[in-house]
Design a protein around this motif. Structure first.
Motif, PDB file in Angstrom:
ATOM      1  N   PRO A 190       0.410  -1.339  -0.530  1.00  0.00           N
ATOM      2  CA  PRO A 190      -0.281   0.143   0.260  1.00  0.00           C
ATOM      3  C   PRO A 190       0.883   1.484   0.245  1.00  0.00           C
ATOM      4  N   ASN A 191       1.893   1.623   0.320  1.00  0.00           N
ATOM      5  CA  ASN A 191       2.906   2.274   0.845  1.00  0.00           C
ATOM      6  C   ASN A 191       3.770   2.389  -0.687  1.00  0.00           C
ATOM      7  N   ILE A 192       4.138   1.184  -1.400  1.00  0.00           N
ATOM      8  CA  ILE A 192       4.371   1.403  -2.775  1.00  0.00           C
ATOM      9  C   ILE A 192       3.528   2.316  -3.682  1.00  0.00           C
ATOM     10  N   ALA A 193       2.410   1.797  -3.230  1.00  0.00           N
ATOM     11  CA  ALA A 193       1.248   2.587  -4.361  1.00  0.00           C
ATOM     12  C   ALA A 193       0.796   3.884  -4.145  1.00  0.00           C
ATOM     13  N   ARG A 194       0.723   4.158  -2.616  1.00  0.00           N
ATOM     14  CA  ARG A 194       0.755   5.480  -2.233  1.00  0.00           C
ATOM     15  C   ARG A 194       1.895   6.635  -2.926  1.00  0.00           C
ATOM     16  N   ARG A 195       2.606   6.024  -2.679  1.00  0.00           N
ATOM     17  CA  ARG A 195       3.719   7.282  -2.737  1.00  0.00           C
ATOM     18  C   ARG A 195       3.828   7.541  -4.005  1.00  0.00           C
ATOM     19  N   ALA A 196       3.956   5.711  -5.564  1.00  0.00           N
ATOM     20  CA  ALA A 196       3.664   6.335  -6.873  1.00  0.00           C
ATOM     21  C   ALA A 196       2.067   7.253  -7.424  1.00  0.00           C
ATOM     22  N   LEU A 197       1.507   7.438  -6.561  1.00  0.00           N
ATOM     23  CA  LEU A 197      -0.059   7.941  -6.683  1.00  0.00           C
ATOM     24  C   LEU A 197       0.368   9.248  -6.610  1.00  0.00           C
ATOM     25  N   ALA A 198       1.081   9.695  -5.236  1.00  0.00           N
ATOM     26  CA  ALA A 198       1.430  11.054  -5.113  1.00  0.00           C
ATOM     27  C   ALA A 198       2.505  11.485  -5.545  1.00  0.00           C
ATOM     28  N   ALA A 199       3.621  10.824  -6.395  1.00  0.00           N
ATOM     29  CA  ALA A 199       4.431  11.289  -7.321  1.00  0.00           C
ATOM     30  C   ALA A 199       3.375  11.154  -8.770  1.00  0.00           C
ATOM     31  N   GLY A 200       3.034  11.258  -9.123  1.00  0.00           N
ATOM     32  CA  GLY A 200       1.678  11.544 -10.552  1.00  0.00           C
ATOM     33  C   GLY A 200       1.425  10.130 -11.095  1.00  0.00           C
ATOM     34  N   GLY A 213       0.124  -3.036 -10.155  1.00  0.00           N
ATOM     35  CA  GLY A 213       0.418  -1.884 -10.372  1.00  0.00           C
ATOM     36  C   GLY A 213       1.198  -1.015 -10.950  1.00  0.00           C
ATOM     37  N   VAL A 214       2.020  -0.782  -9.856  1.00  0.00           N
ATOM     38  CA  VAL A 214       2.632  -0.164  -9.985  1.00  0.00           C
ATOM     39  C   VAL A 214       3.962  -0.500 -10.362  1.00  0.00           C
ATOM     40  N   ALA A 215       3.853  -1.826 -10.118  1.00  0.00           N
ATOM     41  CA  ALA A 215       5.642  -3.000 -10.930  1.00  0.00           C
ATOM     42  C   ALA A 215       5.367  -2.639 -12.387  1.00  0.00           C
ATOM     43  N   VAL A 216       3.805  -2.921 -13.066  1.00  0.00           N
ATOM     44  CA  VAL A 216       3.653  -3.238 -14.126  1.00  0.00           C
ATOM     45  C   VAL A 216       4.237  -1.543 -14.585  1.00  0.00           C
ATOM     46  N   ALA A 217       3.812  -0.419 -14.670  1.00  0.00           N
ATOM     47  CA  ALA A 217       4.369   0.478 -15.264  1.00  0.00           C
ATOM     48  C   ALA A 217       5.394   1.054 -14.663  1.00  0.00           C
ATOM     49  N   ALA A 218       6.885   0.394 -13.881  1.00  0.00           N
ATOM     50  CA  ALA A 218       7.904   0.688 -13.882  1.00  0.00           C
ATOM     51  C   ALA A 218       8.602  -0.276 -14.381  1.00  0.00           C
ATOM     52  N   ARG A 219       8.221  -1.344 -14.807  1.00  0.00           N
ATOM     53  CA  ARG A 219       8.557  -2.425 -15.996  1.00  0.00           C
ATOM     54  C   ARG A 219       8.567  -1.268 -17.220  1.00  0.00           C
ATOM     55  N   ALA A 220       7.612  -1.109 -17.389  1.00  0.00           N
ATOM     56  CA  ALA A 220       8.007  -0.209 -18.701  1.00  0.00           C
ATOM     57  C   ALA A 220       8.281   1.636 -18.788  1.00  0.00           C
ATOM     58  N   GLY A 221       8.507   1.606 -17.046  1.00  0.00           N
ATOM     59  CA  GLY A 221       9.780   2.744 -17.307  1.00  0.00           C
ATOM     60  C   GLY A 221       9.272   4.266 -16.989  1.00  0.00           C
ATOM     61  N   HIS A 222       7.918   4.021 -16.235  1.00  0.00           N
ATOM     62  CA  HIS A 222       7.538   4.769 -15.574  1.00  0.00           C
ATOM     63  C   HIS A 222       8.003   5.813 -14.644  1.00  0.00           C
ATOM     64  N   PRO A 223       8.738   7.011 -14.052  1.00  0.00           N
ATOM     65  CA  PRO A 223       9.378   7.476 -13.601  1.00  0.00           C
ATOM     66  C   PRO A 223       8.984   7.145 -11.891  1.00  0.00           C
ATOM     67  N   ALA A 224       8.192   7.908 -12.171  1.00  0.00           N
ATOM     68  CA  ALA A 224       6.888   7.998 -10.607  1.00  0.00           C
ATOM     69  C   ALA A 224       6.779   6.365  -9.585  1.00  0.00           C
ATOM     70  N   ALA A 225       7.128   5.562 -10.947  1.00  0.00           N
ATOM     71  CA  ALA A 225       6.253   4.145 -10.624  1.00  0.00           C
ATOM     72  C   ALA A 225       8.020   3.581 -10.172  1.00  0.00           C
ATOM     73  N   ARG A 226       8.884   3.185 -11.101  1.00  0.00           N
ATOM     74  CA  ARG A 226      10.491   2.953 -10.090  1.00  0.00           C
ATOM     75  C   ARG A 226      10.565   4.132  -9.457  1.00  0.00           C
ATOM     76  N   ALA A 227      10.330   5.239  -9.170  1.00  0.00           N
ATOM     77  CA  ALA A 227      10.490   5.717  -8.057  1.00  0.00           C
ATOM     78  C   ALA A 227      10.295   5.107  -6.948  1.00  0.00           C
ATOM     79  N   ALA A 228       9.237   5.058  -6.483  1.00  0.00           N
ATOM     80  CA  ALA A 228       8.661   3.955  -5.455  1.00  0.00           C
ATOM     81  C   ALA A 228       9.160   2.983  -5.316  1.00  0.00           C
ATOM     82  N   TYR A 229       9.552   2.146  -6.212  1.00  0.00           N
ATOM     83  CA  TYR A 229       9.685   0.912  -5.912  1.00  0.00           C
ATOM     84  C   TYR A 229      11.428   0.740  -5.780  1.00  0.00           C
ATOM     85  N   GLU A 230      12.196   1.901  -6.618  1.00  0.00           N
ATOM     86  CA  GLU A 230      13.632   1.875  -5.840  1.00  0.00           C
ATOM     87  C   GLU A 230      13.885   2.478  -4.273  1.00  0.00           C
ATOM     88  N   ARG A 231      13.047   3.592  -4.298  1.00  0.00           N
ATOM     89  CA  ARG A 231      12.813   3.858  -2.308  1.00  0.00           C
ATOM     90  C   ARG A 231      12.675   2.480  -1.868  1.00  0.00           C
TER      91      ARG A 231
END
Length: 308
Positions: A190-200, A213-231
């Protein structure tokens, strides 16, 4: 293990799973209910009772001679009570006693979900053969457990290794546990998703607003999604490195739904670990995915009931 079956319960903030497990770790019967996590205490217990009722109705129930429970924590294994952070109505709830009353007085063993996952991975999974290990459950929350000197080490109350509530950001967000900047507050689903949503980031056409869902976007290169998983990976690495420094564990096994993100999570986790685990006795620490999958809580609850 004895020839009888163990009735295993895996209680979490999202689901309540039950199973009858044999001595080889095979699951004979399953039951599953959603956790009514925001409801009152008796409604939550009613869902547990429904899972147990399905198990006791099995013709195999006569072979059950013990019950094991792995629960989201914190737990007090000695008192038989649970206080899951994500289930507000259960604070000091006497889960072991209530379950014992529903199973005719069979012996009931309660452990935290991290300890259960650890017992499962040491018995049948990626930590098998290791004398010193840290195992993590990264899901709705972040739990953990330890293997020390060849055996699971739950500690006096059953919470040893609860890495999710180690603070890795002293000025971070408040956590429901009362702390700040906890691993769980950064790395749970939930906090990975929360951070990604807050970042756009916004869910795709399927509307999946979860960490998956964030992971799918991160694999596709979405910067906010990748940043949430990196954190999230950095937070996990900081907690793992601290644990390895204190206890000299040789392997960290990461399971739970969030671990299903694969390289999106493990890549930044391993990269950050090289920065944090710099002492000579921590540099060879391995980080690997769990092998027991979604059955980890059930297998671990069964192992705990047998004293494995």
């Amino acid at each position: 293990m004895p020839a009888g079956l163990v009735a295993a319960l895996d209680f979490g903030g999202t689901k309540i799973a039950g199973a009858l497990v044999d001595g080889a770790g095979r699951i004979a019967v399953r039951a599953l209910r959603a956790t009514p996590a925001r409801e009152d205490a008796e409604t939550v217990m009613g869902a547990v009772a429904s899972v147990l009722a399905e198990l006791t109705a099995s013709p195999l129930w006569d072979r059950v001679d013990a019950v094991g429970i792995g629960s989201a924590g914190p737990v007090d294994a000695a008192a038989g009570t649970v206080s899951p952070v994500n289930v507000p109505a259960w604070r000091g709830f006497p889960l072991a006693e209530r379950v014992r009353a529903l199973v005719g007085g069979l012996p009931v063993t309660l452990v935290g979900d991290g300890v259960a996952m650890t017992a499962a991975e040491h018995w049948r999974g990626a930590a098998r053969g290791y004398d010193d290990a840290l195992c993590l459950v990264v899901s709705t929350g972040v739990g953990g457990g330890l293997v020390l000197n060849g055996r699971p080490h739950p500690g006096p109350t059953g919470n040893a290794g609860h890495i999710g509530h180690i603070s890795v950001d002293l000025d971070g967000d408040p956590c429901p546990c009362g702390g700040r900047g906890c691993v769980e507050r950064i790395a749970s689903g939930p906090n990975i998703a929360r951070r990604a949503l807050a970042a756009g980031w916004r869910p795709g056409p399927d509307g999946d607003a979860t960490a998956a869902g964030v992971a799918v976007a991160a694999r596709a290169g979405h910067p906010a999604a990748r940043a949430a998983y990196e954190r999230a990976g950095r937070a996990l690495a900081a907690g793992i490195a601290a644990t390895a420094t204190l206890l000299e564990v040789r392997i960290a096994v990461v399971g739970g739904g969030v671990a299903g993100a694969g390289a999106v999570l493990f890549g930044p986790l391993r990269q950050a670990l090289r920065q944090y685990a710099t002492l000579s006795f921590t540099q060879r620490l391995e980080v690997v995915p769990a092998k027991t999958g979604t059955d980890a809580g059930l297998l671990g609850a069964a192992a705990a009931a047998r004293g494995l």
